[in-house]
Design a protein around this motif. Structure first.
Motif, short mmCIF file in Angstrom:
data_model
loop_
_atom_site.label_atom_id
_atom_site.label_comp_id
_atom_site.label_asym_id
_atom_site.label_seq_id
_atom_site.Cartn_x
_atom_site.Cartn_y
_atom_site.Cartn_z
N PRO A 397 -7.38 -8.98 13.43
CA PRO A 397 -8.45 -8.01 13.71
C PRO A 397 -7.94 -6.76 14.42
N ARG A 398 -6.73 -6.75 14.90
CA ARG A 398 -6.19 -5.61 15.62
C ARG A 398 -5.72 -4.49 14.68
N ILE A 399 -5.52 -4.80 13.39
CA ILE A 399 -4.99 -3.81 12.45
C ILE A 399 -6.10 -2.85 12.04
N THR A 400 -5.79 -1.56 12.04
CA THR A 400 -6.76 -0.53 11.67
C THR A 400 -6.89 -0.45 10.15
N ARG A 401 -7.87 0.34 9.68
CA ARG A 401 -8.07 0.48 8.23
C ARG A 401 -6.85 1.09 7.56
N ILE A 402 -6.37 2.19 8.09
CA ILE A 402 -5.17 2.81 7.50
C ILE A 402 -3.94 1.94 7.75
N GLY A 403 -4.00 1.15 8.83
CA GLY A 403 -2.87 0.28 9.16
C GLY A 403 -2.59 -0.76 8.09
N HIS A 404 -3.65 -1.30 7.48
CA HIS A 404 -3.46 -2.30 6.42
C HIS A 404 -2.65 -1.71 5.27
N PHE A 405 -2.96 -0.50 4.88
CA PHE A 405 -2.23 0.15 3.78
C PHE A 405 -0.79 0.45 4.19
N LEU A 406 -0.62 0.96 5.38
CA LEU A 406 0.72 1.31 5.84
C LEU A 406 1.62 0.08 5.92
N ARG A 407 1.08 -1.01 6.43
CA ARG A 407 1.89 -2.22 6.59
C ARG A 407 2.17 -2.88 5.24
N ARG A 408 1.21 -2.81 4.34
CA ARG A 408 1.42 -3.44 3.03
C ARG A 408 2.58 -2.79 2.29
N HIS A 409 2.73 -1.48 2.43
CA HIS A 409 3.80 -0.76 1.72
C HIS A 409 4.93 -0.32 2.66
N SER A 410 4.94 -0.91 3.88
CA SER A 410 6.01 -0.67 4.85
C SER A 410 6.15 0.80 5.24
N LEU A 411 5.11 1.59 5.06
CA LEU A 411 5.18 3.00 5.45
C LEU A 411 5.19 3.17 6.97
N ASP A 412 4.68 2.17 7.68
CA ASP A 412 4.71 2.25 9.14
C ASP A 412 6.12 2.18 9.70
N GLU A 413 7.09 1.71 8.87
CA GLU A 413 8.47 1.58 9.32
C GLU A 413 9.26 2.88 9.24
N LEU A 414 8.74 3.89 8.57
CA LEU A 414 9.52 5.11 8.31
C LEU A 414 10.06 5.80 9.57
N PRO A 415 9.32 5.84 10.70
CA PRO A 415 9.90 6.46 11.90
C PRO A 415 11.17 5.79 12.39
N GLN A 416 11.45 4.58 11.92
CA GLN A 416 12.69 3.90 12.34
C GLN A 416 13.93 4.60 11.80
#
Length: 506
Positions: A397-416
Motif C-alpha cells: 500500500p505504500r507504492i504510489t500510482r506512478i510508482g507502480h509503473f516506475l518499479r515495473r519497468h525499473s525506471l525508478d533505478e535510473l538515478p543510480q
C-alpha cells in the motif's frame, strides 16, 4: 549384462587404494584391450552430434559472410566500388575469423553455451584491430580508418547479435528435449543428486540425464527419478549399451589412477568424459590447468586478482553511465515531473545501502512510495512474502500510482547512474543490500560484497523479485566469481528485454 573382468590386471595392482567396486556382472578391466563388449541393448543414438556439428558449421558460415560482407559494403558506400575495397573487405573477414578461431570462438565446448563465445568474438575484434595496427606500422600500409572505427565495431556488434539469436533458437530446441546429450552421471549419491538437479534445472546447456552409476547397486535413488544402471565399475559398458554421449564424474569415488583408466577405456568409444571437480560456479579465465610432477593441478585465481580488469570495468561503467545520463536527460526530467506532480514529497529517494567491502553509501532512486514508507514498514512485516532477509509484498500500500509503473519497468533505478559515476556502484553486479540484511548474511552470502553492487545483475534477468533468496544469492555469487566486461554486456543486453516486458517487476 557381460561387463568387466580383472584377469588381465596384475595382482599387485589390486591392492591400490583406488580399487574399483564390485560390478553387477563379470568385469573386464578398464585398462584392457577390450574394456567393453558390443552393445547389448538397442538404444537409439541421440541427435546431438549431428545437430551440434550443423550448428558449428552454420555459425562459421554466417560469421564468414557477415565478417566479410559488412566491411565490404561499408567500404563500397564510403569509398566507392573497386577491387581495392573488395580486397580490404576479404582481408578483414579472413583476419577476423582467424582471430576468433584462435580465441576458441568455434570450439564445441564454447559455442552455443555461456558468455565465453561472446568474449571470443570481442577478443577476435580486438586482435583484428591489433593486426591491422601492426600491418600499418610494420609494412607502412595505409589502413582505411573506416575499417578500424566503423567496420570492425559493427562486425563485432552484428556477430554478437546473430549468435545471441541463434542461441535462443538452440535453447528453445533443448527446452523441447531436442539436441540434447544423453548423459550418464557417475559418483556417490549426494554428489550425483546435486549435479542432476542443477543440470535438469537448466536444460539450455544440453545435458539430458538418462542414467547414473553409483558405488553400490542398491536400486533407485529416492527422489531422483533417474534409473540406476550399474555400479561405478560398470560405467564403460553402461555408456556403450546406452549409447551415451557424455559421462560426468562427480564426487570422490573416481580419482587418480581409476579416473585415468576410465578415460583410457572411454577413448575407445565416442563417449566424452567430463569431470565435475566441485568448484561451484568458477570458470573462464579464473581457472587454469597446469601439468606438474605427473599431476593435473587446477589453479583458481582470486575473483579480483587482476588490477587491469578492475580498471577496465571502472572506465567502462563510468563511460556508459555518463552517456546514459546525457542521452536519457529528457526522460529523467519527465519522470521527475511525474513523481512531483502525483504525490507529495521529494523527487529522489535516498537510502543507505552496503557496497563493496561493506562500505555504506547513499543509493539514489526516483521516489515510488509515500514519504513515510519506512515508518510503515514495521506494521507490514507480518505479511512479508519473501524468504531470507528480504522484504516483499505484492500489493504494497505504500507504492504510489506512478510508482507502480516506475518499479515495473525499473525506471525508478535510473538515478543510480549517478552512483555509478561516483564509483559507489557498477552497471552490473549483485543487488545492493540494506545494512540490516547484511547483518543476517551467512559466510557465502558475504562474498556478494567482494564487488560493487550493480543497477542490474543476473538476479534482474532471471526473475528479479520473483526469485527465492537462496537462488538470488547463488546468481550473485556466480557473477562475483566470474565477472567480465563481456559478461556485463550480455547481462545489460538481456536486461533491456526484461525492463521492456516488465517481467518480475517489484
Amino acid at each position: 549384462m557381460s561387463l568387466i573382468d580383472d584377469q588381465d590386471t596384475p595382482h599387485t595392482e589390486r591392492a591400490v587404494g583406488d580399487r574399483r567396486r564390485a560390478t553387477t556382472g563379470p568385469r573386464l578391466s578398464w585398462a584392457s584391450d577390450t574394456p567393453f563388449h558390443a552393445p547389448l541393448t538397442a538404444s537409439a543414438p541421440s541427435d546431438w552430434r549431428g545437430d551440434h556439428a550443423h550448428y558449428q558449421v552454420a555459425t562459421l558460415a554466417r560469421d564468414v559472410v557477415l565478417a566479410t560482407g559488412i566491411p565490404t559494403l561499408l567500404l563500397f558506400v564510403m569509398h566507392g566500388v573497386s577491387l581495392l575495397q573488395l580486397g580490404w573487405g576479404l582481408l578483414i573477414g579472413l583476419l577476423f575469423i582467424t582471430m576468433t578461431t584462435v580465441e576458441r570462438g568455434y570450439d564445441r565446448q564454447v559455442i552455443g553455451d555461456g558468455h565465453l563465445e561472446f568474449e571470443a568474438v570481442i577478443r577476435g575484434g580486438v586482435l583484428t584491430a591489433a593486426g591491422l595496427a601492426l600491418l600499418a606500422v610494420g609494412a607502412d600500409v595505409d589502413v582505411p580508418r573506416t575499417i578500424v572505427f566503423a567496420a570492425l565495431p559493427l562486425v563485432v556488434l552484428v556477430l554478437i547479435m546473430a549468435r545471441h539469436a541463434a542461441r535462443r533458437s538452440l535453447h528453445k530446441r533443448r527446452a523441447a528435449g531436442k539436441s540434447m546429450r544423453r548423459t550418464l552421471v557417475v559418483g556417490d549419491a549426494a554428489s550425483i543428486t546435486g549435479v542432476v538437479q542443477d543440470l535438469r534445472g537448466l536444460p539450455q546447456y544440453g545435458y539430458q540425464i538418462a542414467g547414473v552409476c553409483v558405488p553400490s547397486f542398491v536400486g533407485p535413488l529416492p527422489g531422483l527419478r533417474v534409473p540406476v544402471l550399474g555400479t561405478v565399475s560398470d560405467v564403460v559398458q553402461v555408456a556403450v549399451d546406452g549409447r551415451f554421449d557424455v559421462v560426468i564424474v562427480t564426487g570422490s569415488e573416481l580419482s587418480g589412477q581409476a579416473l585415468r583408466r576410465l578415460s583410457w577405456a572411454l577413448q575407445r568409444t565416442r563417449v566424452e568424459l567430463v569431470v565435475a571437480p566441485g568448484i561451484v560456479e568458477v570458470f573462464g579465465p579464473r581457472v587454469s590447468l597446469e601439468p606438474t610432477a605427473g599431476l593435473s593441478l587446477i589453479h583458481v585465481n582470486a575473483a579480483e586478482s587482476r588490477r587491469s580488469r578492475i580498471v577496465a570495468k571502472r572506465v567502462f561503467d563510468s563511460a556508459v553511465a555518463l552517456s546514459g545520463l546525457l542521452a536519457l536527460a529528457p526522460l529523467l526530467l519527465v519522470i521527475a515531473a511525474a513523481v512531483k506532480l502525483t504525490s507529495a514529497g521529494p523527487v529522489l529517494f535516498r537510502q543507505t545501502r552496503v557496497g563493496k567491502e561493506g562500505d555504506e553509501f547513499s543509493m539514489l532512486k526516483f521516489r515510488s512510495m509515500v514519504v513515510d514508507a519506512e515508518a510503515q514498514l514495521a506494521q507490514l512485516r507480518a505479511g512479508n512474502q519473501a524468504d531470507g532477509p528480504l522484504f516483499k509484498l505484492d500489493r504494497d500500500p505504500r507504492i504510489t500510482r506512478i510508482g507502480h509503473f516506475l518499479r515495473r519497468h525499473s525506471l525508478d533505478e535510473l538515478p543510480q547512474l549517478i552512483n555509478v559515476v561516483r564509483g559507489e556502484m557498477a552497471l552490473v553486479g549483485p543487488r545492493p543490500p540494506l545494512p540490516n540484511e547484511v547483518v543476517q548474511y551467512r559466510e557465502s552470502a558475504r562474498r556478494r560484497l567482494l564487488v560493487k553492487p550493480g543497477i542490474t545483475g543476473l538476479w534482474q534477468i532471471s526473475g528479479r523479485a520473483d526469485l527465492p533468496w537462496d537462488e538470488a544469492v547463488k546468481l550473485d555469487l556466480r557473477y562475483v566469481e566470474n565477472w567480465s566486461i563481456a559478461f556485463d554486456l550480455m547481462i545489460l543486453w538481456r536486461t533491456l528485454g526484461v525492463v521492456v516486458s516488465g517481467h518480475g517487476g517489484r
